[in-house]
Scaffold this active site. Structure first.
Site, mmCIF file in Angstrom:
data_model
loop_
_atom_site.group_PDB
_atom_site.id
_atom_site.type_symbol
_atom_site.label_atom_id
_atom_site.label_comp_id
_atom_site.label_asym_id
_atom_site.label_seq_id
_atom_site.Cartn_x
_atom_site.Cartn_y
_atom_site.Cartn_z
ATOM 1 N N HIS A 71 0.865 -1.186 0.000
ATOM 2 C CA HIS A 71 0.000 0.000 0.000
ATOM 3 C C HIS A 71 0.902 1.236 0.000
ATOM 4 O O HIS A 71 1.610 1.475 0.970
ATOM 5 C CB HIS A 71 -0.899 0.014 1.239
ATOM 6 C CG HIS A 71 -1.882 -1.129 1.279
ATOM 7 N ND1 HIS A 71 -3.145 -1.034 0.748
ATOM 8 C CD2 HIS A 71 -1.753 -2.391 1.740
ATOM 9 C CE1 HIS A 71 -3.769 -2.196 0.905
ATOM 10 N NE2 HIS A 71 -2.945 -3.041 1.504
ATOM 11 N N LEU A 72 0.851 1.978 -1.091
ATOM 12 C CA LEU A 72 1.696 3.176 -1.179
ATOM 13 C C LEU A 72 0.962 4.434 -0.733
ATOM 14 O O LEU A 72 1.565 5.502 -0.593
ATOM 15 C CB LEU A 72 2.229 3.350 -2.609
ATOM 16 C CG LEU A 72 3.303 2.340 -3.022
ATOM 17 C CD1 LEU A 72 3.746 2.591 -4.452
ATOM 18 C CD2 LEU A 72 4.498 2.389 -2.077
ATOM 19 N N ASP A 161 -8.569 -5.191 -2.540
ATOM 20 C CA ASP A 161 -7.861 -5.442 -1.281
ATOM 21 C C ASP A 161 -8.267 -4.488 -0.156
ATOM 22 O O ASP A 161 -8.375 -3.281 -0.347
ATOM 23 C CB ASP A 161 -6.351 -5.345 -1.483
ATOM 24 C CG ASP A 161 -5.616 -5.670 -0.188
ATOM 25 O OD1 ASP A 161 -5.995 -6.660 0.452
ATOM 26 O OD2 ASP A 161 -4.702 -4.920 0.182
ATOM 27 N N HIS A 188 -8.812 -10.344 -1.336
ATOM 28 C CA HIS A 188 -8.738 -10.271 0.127
ATOM 29 C C HIS A 188 -9.923 -11.086 0.647
ATOM 30 O O HIS A 188 -11.066 -10.708 0.434
ATOM 31 C CB HIS A 188 -8.841 -8.787 0.528
ATOM 32 C CG HIS A 188 -9.086 -8.533 1.977
ATOM 33 N ND1 HIS A 188 -8.191 -7.844 2.761
ATOM 34 C CD2 HIS A 188 -10.125 -8.823 2.786
ATOM 35 C CE1 HIS A 188 -8.667 -7.734 3.992
ATOM 36 N NE2 HIS A 188 -9.845 -8.317 4.035
ATOM 37 N N HIS A 241 -2.715 -12.533 1.394
ATOM 38 C CA HIS A 241 -2.393 -12.733 2.817
ATOM 39 C C HIS A 241 -3.138 -13.882 3.497
ATOM 40 O O HIS A 241 -3.886 -13.694 4.434
ATOM 41 C CB HIS A 241 -2.569 -11.440 3.621
ATOM 42 C CG HIS A 241 -3.811 -10.641 3.299
ATOM 43 N ND1 HIS A 241 -5.061 -11.197 3.218
ATOM 44 C CD2 HIS A 241 -3.968 -9.326 3.048
ATOM 45 C CE1 HIS A 241 -5.935 -10.253 2.924
ATOM 46 N NE2 HIS A 241 -5.308 -9.110 2.809
ATOM 47 N N ASP A 314 2.246 -7.101 2.463
ATOM 48 C CA ASP A 314 1.040 -6.330 2.817
ATOM 49 C C ASP A 314 1.465 -5.064 3.580
ATOM 50 O O ASP A 314 0.889 -4.712 4.612
ATOM 51 C CB ASP A 314 0.034 -7.147 3.629
ATOM 52 C CG ASP A 314 -1.316 -6.442 3.758
ATOM 53 O OD1 ASP A 314 -1.524 -5.391 3.118
ATOM 54 O OD2 ASP A 314 -2.168 -6.942 4.524
ATOM 55 N N HIS A 318 0.692 3.379 8.510
ATOM 56 C CA HIS A 318 -0.232 4.299 9.186
ATOM 57 C C HIS A 318 0.589 5.204 10.087
ATOM 58 O O HIS A 318 1.580 4.770 10.673
ATOM 59 C CB HIS A 318 -1.241 3.539 10.053
ATOM 60 C CG HIS A 318 -2.203 2.698 9.269
ATOM 61 N ND1 HIS A 318 -3.178 3.232 8.461
ATOM 62 C CD2 HIS A 318 -2.333 1.346 9.162
ATOM 63 C CE1 HIS A 318 -3.875 2.251 7.895
ATOM 64 N NE2 HIS A 318 -3.379 1.098 8.292
ATOM 65 N N PHE A 332 -6.200 -1.258 10.769
ATOM 66 C CA PHE A 332 -5.487 -2.522 10.585
ATOM 67 C C PHE A 332 -4.198 -2.291 9.800
ATOM 68 O O PHE A 332 -4.147 -1.429 8.920
ATOM 69 C CB PHE A 332 -6.349 -3.488 9.766
ATOM 70 C CG PHE A 332 -7.565 -4.019 10.477
ATOM 71 C CD1 PHE A 332 -7.453 -5.062 11.379
ATOM 72 C CD2 PHE A 332 -8.828 -3.495 10.226
ATOM 73 C CE1 PHE A 332 -8.575 -5.577 12.017
ATOM 74 C CE2 PHE A 332 -9.960 -4.006 10.855
ATOM 75 C CZ PHE A 332 -9.830 -5.047 11.753
ATOM 76 N N GLY A 333 -3.167 -3.096 10.077
ATOM 77 C CA GLY A 333 -2.017 -3.131 9.178
ATOM 78 C C GLY A 333 -0.706 -2.653 9.785
ATOM 79 O O GLY A 333 -0.683 -1.865 10.728
#
Lengths: 434, 309
Positions: A71-72, A161, A188, A241, A314, A318, A332-333
């Protein structure tokens, strides 16, 4: 003209079944076959250039690694990550190609957003950035995004996703349509009814801590759906994932029957179990969640026997202020680009002996390149000069304050790992060096 | 201050030792006596500021903490979610740090998210007292339950305690389980399989779905409120069926041992989890629990407030 000679390394190129001590030559951003070709080029151009020599003795010389799940955050969430900072993080992790997810703002569900991402990447990213497009408009799971136009704009796959299309009929039509335009579907896998408001794996720790549980069946049900649709539509569906033992079993059985289904693994799902949430650390909150030891064991087995063919991060940056909130409220993440290679070498090769380093490199190069049908992940003559030098024995400590990423949300700060990339060469240029 | 208590925060009972639990209960003995005096006040926390920070509605627990603080001579302010900055988008951390900047010494937190007290305790100098976090813990409720059992039955070790009702979503149940097991009680959870999943057995308790098997063996029954307002429909088919299968009706109450205690953390749904007459009957210690809650909360504020200095 520019030229690089990488001398004396262990050259591992799974696409060409090579694993030997050899020199590698790159001229003008492309891989060439021998030193004599460099000399010929030199002579032809009047010898006006320098040859950079890199001593790779004791190192592995691998095709530039590919991470198919990143995720960019741009456009829209530049405070978390940008295409520029994400590209630097990728280079520092040993990656020369990254595939970015469409949950941006605006959503990458239209050709102009794809064009913007590609232009931006060419202008400022150190590595190759390949965008994916959304399956459904605004990732809402209801109407199809313009998949054909997205394919023409250059997406390498489609995915919702972060979201999952719940309506099986919509998914079925998406897969059929994607087959026509020749892009794989990445999914996902999450059944919204079964998962509800779950934030952690449903099991011992969710029971003890009173946190809403996310049952493994919530993933397995959609993996099963995807197997049925991949068979029905005769087209590739790749499960992102994968976290649950049941998903591994389902994918293994389906692949034996020749169905076009595949799966990927993220390092956190084998490095940690749900026990890590016991202090309510929001850097241990990801989707799908950290699961039980039995799930970790099944993922390891799935990697070992080839059921799960691709490794990825993944990478989900954040900002601190977003993660420094109540567990329920946190997004999440975690970030992963700068830790994934070290974690996988350390865990899969050194600690648990699940695979050797050559297999690991294949799972980061030829496997994702074949899934996405992209021109990367090999050291073939004429290929782009994307090379990663890896020291599989180097011991190092993860320091989040040294990340190139714009975000710091990692549960691995302070972890001592063995193995990492020491130099990343993209298009014949060193884009990162330890 | 004694070396038997070294914690600035009370976040849950899972982290307390049996010795610490007993020490809180012994300390509460001393404070219970204060409530019977003509002047119901001691200067133990004079000059200290306590903030009741309730991000989820509560009347009973908030009032009990407020009164406990008054009796210890602390200054008290009450903040609820509706009048706090949280509704304006300020984070929990920032709101709490602002309160600390006003030299609040003790923060009593009620929050709908499990782990919110842990989150603040690790970021603040002030004492954090958990007044209930999501479905996680409600330590002072469990301490007052333990206090009441100990008061009536002298000791907790060896008691067989049945906790009946919605266990899955209950912080009271979890804190009771942790406290009771540490002090040597036997615990049986009773309720529908959807609200009392088998996973709870791994915590060291028994699980039953047959209330009539359990009632004759219990020394204490602790009934939990069926939180039908926050229940998603599919957990059980309806209140009528719940009462038929799990309600403590008059008929079922006859199965209890004569000296079995009937407890309830309140508020009671009369006629749902417990028959109205049974709730008011001789075996009921529901109002004793409320009185003891005050003594227990005085003890907790006194012990933790003493550490934060």
């Amino acid at each position: 003209m520019s030229a690089i000679i990488i001398r004396g390394g262990r050259l591992i190129d799974p696409a060409n079944k090579r694993d030997e001590i050899a020199d590698l030559y790159i001229v003008d951003g492309k891989i060439v076959g021998s030193k004599s070709e460099i000399r010929e080029e030199f002579t032809r151009r009047g010898g006006k250039s320098e040859i950079e020599e890199i001593d790779a003795r004791g190192l592995i010389v691998a095709p530039g690694l590919i991470d198919i799940h990143v995720h960019l955050r741009e456009p829209g969430f530049g405070h978390k990550e940008t295409i520029e900072s994400g590209g630097r993080a990728a280079a520092a992790g040993g990656f020369t190609t990254i595939v970015c997810m469409p949950n941006t703002s605006p959503t990458a569900d239209n050709p102009s957003t794809i064009a913007w991402i590609k232009d931006r990447a060419v202008a400022i990213a150190r590595v190759n950035v390949l965008p994916t497009g959304a399956i459904s408009r605004n990732l809402a799971g209801e109407e199809l995004a313009p998949i054909g136009s997205l394919a023409q704009a250059g997406v390498v796959a489609i995915t919702d996703d972060g979201h999952c299309i719940q309506n099986h009929e919509v998914m079925r039509r998406a897969v059929e349509y994607a087959r026509m335009v020749g892009v794989p579907v990445l999914d996902h896998c999450q059944d919204y009814n079964l998962v509800g408001n779950g934030v952690v794996h449903e099991g011992y720790w969710s029971t003890l801590l009173g946190l809403p549980g996310w049952p493994a069946a919530g993933e397995e049900a959609i993996v099963m759906r995807n197997i049925l649709l991949a068979e029905l539509c005769d087209h590739q569906i790749h499960c992102q994932h994968v976290s649950a033992a049941g998903s591994v079993r389902l994918i293994r059985e389906a692949r034996k029957r020749g169905i076009k289904i595949s799966g990927e693994v993220c390092p956190h799902h084998i490095a940690l179990t749900d026990e890590a949430i016991q202090n309510f650390d929001t850097n241990c909150k990801m989707n799908p969640p950290l699961r039980s030891q039995a799930d970790v064991d099944a993922l390891m087995e799935g990697i070992s026997d080839g059921t799960l063919s691709i490794l990825c991060s993944d990478h989900a940056p954040h900002a601190n202020f977003e993660k420094e909130v109540e567990f329920d409220a946190a997004p999440f993440g975690i970030v992963g680009l700068e830790t994934e290679l070290g974690l996988f070498i350390d865990l899969l090769v050194h600690k648990h002996h699940q695979i050797d380093i050559a297999r690991l490199i294949a799972m980061y190069t030829i496997a994702p390149a074949r899934l996405l049908k992209i021109d990367a992940g090999t050291l073939s003559i004429g290929a782009r000069g994307d090379v990663t030098l890896i020291d599989p024995e180097l011991e190092w400590t993860v320091r989040i304050d040294q990340f190139e990423s714009a975000s710091r949300n990692s549960p691995f700060n302070g972890w001592k790992l063995k193995g990492r990339a020491v130099r990343t060469i993209a298009g014949g240029k060193t884009v990162w060096k330890l | 201050m004694t070396t038997r208590w070294t914690r600035k925060d009370l976040l849950g009972l899972r982290e307390l030792s049996a010795d610490e639990l007993n020490f809180v209960l012994e300390t509460a003995d001393a404070f219970k006596e204060v409530g019977t005096r003509e002047i119901k006040k001691v200067p133990a926390l004079r000059g200290k500021t306590l903030v009741n920070f309730f991000v989820e509605p509560s009347t009973r627990t908030r009032t009990s903490f407020e009164l406990a603080a008054f009796r210890l001579s602390a200054d008290v302010i009450n903040i609820s979610a509706t009048n706090s900055s949280l509704t304006k988008g300020e984070t929990l951390k920032d709101t709490a740090r602002n309160l600390e900047a006003l030299h609040a010494d003790i923060l009593v937190l009620r929050h709908s998210s499990a782990g919110a007290p842990q989150f603040l305790a690790s970021r603040l100098q002030a004492s954090v007292i958990n007044a209930g976090d999501g479905a996680h813990e409600h330590p002072t409720q469990a301490l007052l339950d333990l206090y009441t059992m100990r008061e009536r039955r002298r000791k907790i070790a060896g008691l067989h305690v049945a906790i009946i009702g919605d266990i899955l979503f209950s912080r009271v149940a979890r804190s009771n389980i942790f406290g009771l097991l540490k002090l040597g009680a036997r615990v049986t959870l009773v309720g529908p399989s959807t609200l009392v999943p088998r996973e709870f057995e791994k915590l060291g308790v028994e699980v039953s779905h047959e209330i009539e098997d359990v009632l004759p063996k219990a020394d204490v029954v602790n009934l939990l409120r069926i939180q039908h307002e926050r229940q998603r429909r599919e957990y059980f088919p309806g209140l009528g069926e719940y009462i038929r299968l799990f309600g403590l009706t008059k008929e079922r109450a006859k199965l209890l041992k004569p000296d079995c205690l009937i407890m309830h953390p309140g508020p009671i749904n009369r006629g749902v989890e417990i028959d109205s007459d049974v709730a008011d009957g001789l075996q009921s210690v529901i109002l004793d629990q409320v009185t003891n809650g005050l003594a227990v909360r005085m003890a907790v504020l006194y012990l933790c407030g003493g550490i934060s200095t």
